[in-house]
Write a protein that holds these residues in place. Structure first.
Motif, PDB file in Angstrom:
ATOM      1  N   VAL A   1       0.805  -1.223   0.000  1.00 16.99           N
ATOM      2  CA  VAL A   1       0.000   0.000   0.000  1.00 16.99           C
ATOM      3  C   VAL A   1       0.841   1.277   0.000  1.00 16.99           C
ATOM      4  O   VAL A   1       0.511   2.238  -0.714  1.00 16.99           O
ATOM      5  CB  VAL A   1      -1.008  -0.027   1.164  1.00 16.99           C
ATOM      6  CG1 VAL A   1      -1.729   1.325   1.293  1.00 16.99           C
ATOM      7  CG2 VAL A   1      -2.021  -1.148   0.963  1.00 16.99           C
ATOM      8  N   PRO A   2       1.954   1.376   0.786  1.00 20.19           N
ATOM      9  CA  PRO A   2       2.747   2.604   0.715  1.00 20.19           C
ATOM     10  C   PRO A   2       3.242   2.939  -0.690  1.00 20.19           C
ATOM     11  O   PRO A   2       3.257   4.117  -1.086  1.00 20.19           O
ATOM     12  CB  PRO A   2       3.920   2.315   1.665  1.00 20.19           C
ATOM     13  CG  PRO A   2       3.362   1.356   2.660  1.00 20.19           C
ATOM     14  CD  PRO A   2       2.454   0.481   1.850  1.00 20.19           C
ATOM     15  N   ALA A   3       3.628   1.933  -1.460  1.00 19.61           N
ATOM     16  CA  ALA A   3       4.081   2.187  -2.828  1.00 19.61           C
ATOM     17  C   ALA A   3       2.930   2.653  -3.704  1.00 19.61           C
ATOM     18  O   ALA A   3       3.091   3.563  -4.534  1.00 19.61           O
ATOM     19  CB  ALA A   3       4.723   0.928  -3.407  1.00 19.61           C
ATOM     20  N   LEU A   4       1.757   2.049  -3.538  1.00 15.93           N
ATOM     21  CA  LEU A   4       0.592   2.499  -4.292  1.00 15.93           C
ATOM     22  C   LEU A   4       0.274   3.950  -3.950  1.00 15.93           C
ATOM     23  O   LEU A   4       0.003   4.772  -4.847  1.00 15.93           O
ATOM     24  CB  LEU A   4      -0.608   1.599  -3.997  1.00 15.93           C
ATOM     25  CG  LEU A   4      -1.941   2.015  -4.627  1.00 15.93           C
ATOM     26  CD1 LEU A   4      -1.837   2.114  -6.136  1.00 15.93           C
ATOM     27  CD2 LEU A   4      -3.043   1.032  -4.226  1.00 15.93           C
ATOM     28  N   ASP A   5       0.319   4.289  -2.669  1.00 14.29           N
ATOM     29  CA  ASP A   5       0.064   5.672  -2.255  1.00 14.29           C
ATOM     30  C   ASP A   5       1.062   6.640  -2.886  1.00 14.29           C
ATOM     31  O   ASP A   5       0.697   7.742  -3.311  1.00 14.29           O
ATOM     32  CB  ASP A   5       0.125   5.790  -0.729  1.00 14.29           C
ATOM     33  CG  ASP A   5      -1.148   5.295  -0.053  1.00 14.29           C
ATOM     34  OD1 ASP A   5      -2.200   5.276  -0.715  1.00 14.29           O
ATOM     35  OD2 ASP A   5      -1.086   4.929   1.138  1.00 14.29           O
ATOM     36  N   ALA A   6       2.340   6.235  -2.920  1.00  8.81           N
ATOM     37  CA  ALA A   6       3.366   7.107  -3.494  1.00  8.81           C
ATOM     38  C   ALA A   6       3.093   7.376  -4.967  1.00  8.81           C
ATOM     39  O   ALA A   6       3.289   8.499  -5.454  1.00  8.81           O
ATOM     40  CB  ALA A   6       4.746   6.487  -3.313  1.00  8.81           C
ATOM     41  N   LEU A   7       2.631   6.368  -5.685  1.00  7.75           N
ATOM     42  CA  LEU A   7       2.366   6.538  -7.113  1.00  7.75           C
ATOM     43  C   LEU A   7       1.073   7.311  -7.354  1.00  7.75           C
ATOM     44  O   LEU A   7       0.982   8.111  -8.287  1.00  7.75           O
ATOM     45  CB  LEU A   7       2.321   5.175  -7.801  1.00  7.75           C
ATOM     46  CG  LEU A   7       3.653   4.416  -7.790  1.00  7.75           C
ATOM     47  CD1 LEU A   7       3.475   3.008  -8.341  1.00  7.75           C
ATOM     48  CD2 LEU A   7       4.718   5.168  -8.582  1.00  7.75           C
ATOM     49  N   ILE A   8       0.059   7.081  -6.505  1.00  3.20           N
ATOM     50  CA  ILE A   8      -1.172   7.864  -6.613  1.00  3.20           C
ATOM     51  C   ILE A   8      -0.862   9.346  -6.389  1.00  3.20           C
ATOM     52  O   ILE A   8      -1.429  10.228  -7.039  1.00  3.20           O
ATOM     53  CB  ILE A   8      -2.224   7.367  -5.595  1.00  3.20           C
ATOM     54  CG1 ILE A   8      -2.747   5.983  -6.001  1.00  3.20           C
ATOM     55  CG2 ILE A   8      -3.380   8.355  -5.485  1.00  3.20           C
ATOM     56  CD1 ILE A   8      -3.673   5.347  -4.971  1.00  3.20           C
ATOM     57  N   GLY A   9       0.058   9.623  -5.468  1.00  4.51           N
ATOM     58  CA  GLY A   9       0.413  11.007  -5.147  1.00  4.51           C
ATOM     59  C   GLY A   9       1.389  11.652  -6.108  1.00  4.51           C
ATOM     60  O   GLY A   9       1.689  12.844  -5.982  1.00  4.51           O
ATOM     61  N   SER A  10       1.898  10.893  -7.072  1.00  9.82           N
ATOM     62  CA  SER A  10       2.861  11.438  -8.017  1.00  9.82           C
ATOM     63  C   SER A  10       2.198  12.439  -8.956  1.00  9.82           C
ATOM     64  O   SER A  10       1.082  12.215  -9.442  1.00  9.82           O
ATOM     65  CB  SER A  10       3.489  10.306  -8.846  1.00  9.82           C
ATOM     66  OG  SER A  10       4.250  10.830  -9.916  1.00  9.82           O
ATOM     67  N   GLU A  11       2.876  13.541  -9.215  1.00 13.28           N
ATOM     68  CA  GLU A  11       2.367  14.544 -10.155  1.00 13.28           C
ATOM     69  C   GLU A  11       2.745  14.200 -11.598  1.00 13.28           C
ATOM     70  O   GLU A  11       2.239  14.834 -12.531  1.00 13.28           O
ATOM     71  CB  GLU A  11       2.913  15.928  -9.792  1.00 13.28           C
ATOM     72  CG  GLU A  11       2.443  16.434  -8.434  1.00 13.28           C
ATOM     73  CD  GLU A  11       2.977  17.809  -8.106  1.00 13.28           C
ATOM     74  OE1 GLU A  11       3.794  18.325  -8.903  1.00 13.28           O
ATOM     75  OE2 GLU A  11       2.589  18.359  -7.062  1.00 13.28           O
ATOM     76  N   ARG A  12       3.611  13.204 -11.771  1.00 10.96           N
ATOM     77  CA  ARG A  12       4.111  12.879 -13.113  1.00 10.96           C
ATOM     78  C   ARG A  12       3.426  11.676 -13.747  1.00 10.96           C
ATOM     79  O   ARG A  12       3.550  11.459 -14.958  1.00 10.96           O
ATOM     80  CB  ARG A  12       5.625  12.635 -13.067  1.00 10.96           C
ATOM     81  CG  ARG A  12       6.412  13.874 -12.686  1.00 10.96           C
ATOM     82  CD  ARG A  12       7.905  13.598 -12.593  1.00 10.96           C
ATOM     83  NE  ARG A  12       8.467  13.073 -13.829  1.00 10.96           N
ATOM     84  CZ  ARG A  12       9.783  12.932 -14.029  1.00 10.96           C
ATOM     85  NH1 ARG A  12      10.644  13.285 -13.076  1.00 10.96           N
ATOM     86  NH2 ARG A  12      10.233  12.450 -15.163  1.00 10.96           N
TER      87      ARG A  12
END
Length: 310
Positions: A13-24
């Motif tokens: 889940v932390p990795a999914l959150d990081a990618l959801i939060g990515s602006e790129r």
């Protein structure tokens, strides 16, 4: 890039959150394992990754097998640029690997080529590693053998359980995976083949692997307990029943106990090993909740000289 994220347990889940939060990048869909029975009622429950994706309004795909034609057809329709993966839990066939432009990129919780396989964190602790980490690599059909994009390192603390270490690696690795996606997208990051030496394997830890043999040295017993906590759970046998070992600590100045022999004080429970003793701190008897070892010992009225593992 348009991303389809593949993962199943809480650690992803932390990795999914990081990618959801990515602006790129945009996570356009998630692939996860089918709902599984859980709890006392054994009702079907969605995976932690599925639950997080649904909260974020992201399409969730739950193929029984990633070679199912319906799933492959939907993946082709989505047309992802890349598929980042964290603990998905199923082998990906070549037909699926070929769909995204930049392939499937896995976040693996070891410094490859060390500890290829399903249980890298457990094996790292049980082997006594002082440093471990996480790697991102391009998935091939071999076992964790693909070229590596990047790594992060993490110290293994003397008291770490596999649960403690995996939690830290999940958060450190989430940043690594997001940075890997950035580097692939802008062309600044190239995958480097893994060296041919230094390869170690980390197969799934079995219940038998988690059985503590008290003839081993105290440090080895401690590593088995820490490496198997929380799952599958280290254990021994007492009076013919299984006793789960949750937390122990080596006691170098107690060298008077033979392997498996118990010594009970007012607030302490010691057991002998092949070197010096270890103190039992937390245990769990069959059908009981976890408890302090001293409370367990008072409850079962252990006599000095009784043995664990007999």
């Amino acid at each position: 890039m348009r991303l389809v994220f593949a993962g199943t347990p809480e650690v992803a889940v932390p990795a999914l959150d990081a990618l959801i939060g990515s602006e790129r990048h945009e996570v356009v869909a998630v692939v996860t394992r089918p709902d599984a029975p859980a709890g006392r009622g054994r009702r079907l429950v969605a995976s932690p990754v599925a639950q997080r994706a649904e909260e974020a309004g992201i399409e969730v795909l739950k193929p029984a097998k990633p070679r199912d034609e319906e799933f492959l057809a939907r993946l082709r329709e989505i047309g992802p640029d890349c598929c980042p993966v964290v603990a998905y839990g199923a082998l990906l066939p070549r037909v699926a690997l070929d769909i995204p432009v930049h392939g499937w990129v896995n976040l693996h919780f070891s410094l490859l080529p060390a500890w290829r396989g399903a249980a890298p964190v457990q094996h790292s602790i049980m082997a006594g590693d002082e440093i471990t980490g996480a790697s991102t690599f391009l998935i091939e059909e071999g076992l964790d053998s693909g070229p590596v994009y990047g790594t992060v390192t993490e110290m293994v603390r003397p008291s770490d359980t596999s649960g403690d270490l995996l939690t830290r690696l999940a958060f450190a690795g989430s940043g690594l995976l997001a940075a890997t996606m950035d580097g692939i997208e802008d062309g600044t990051l190239k995958a480097v083949p893994q060296p041919g030496d230094g390869i170690t394997l980390a197969p799934k830890i079995t219940v038998e692997d988690a059985h503590v043999d008290w003839s081993v040295p105290a440090l080895r017993a401690d590593r088995i307990v820490r490496g198997c906590t929380p799952a599958p759970g280290a254990w021994t046998v007492f009076r013919g029943e299984r006793l789960k070992l949750i937390h122990v600590t080596p006691v170098p100045d107690r060298t008077d106990l033979a392997p498996g022999v118990l010594s009970v004080g007012k607030n302490n429970v010691y057991v002998g090993t092949g070197s010096h003793a270890v103190e039992l701190l937390w245990v769990q008897a069959q059908g009981k909740k976890p408890m302090r070892a001293a409370d367990w010992a008072r409850g079962v009225r252990i006599a000095d000289g009784e043995v664990l593992g007999a």
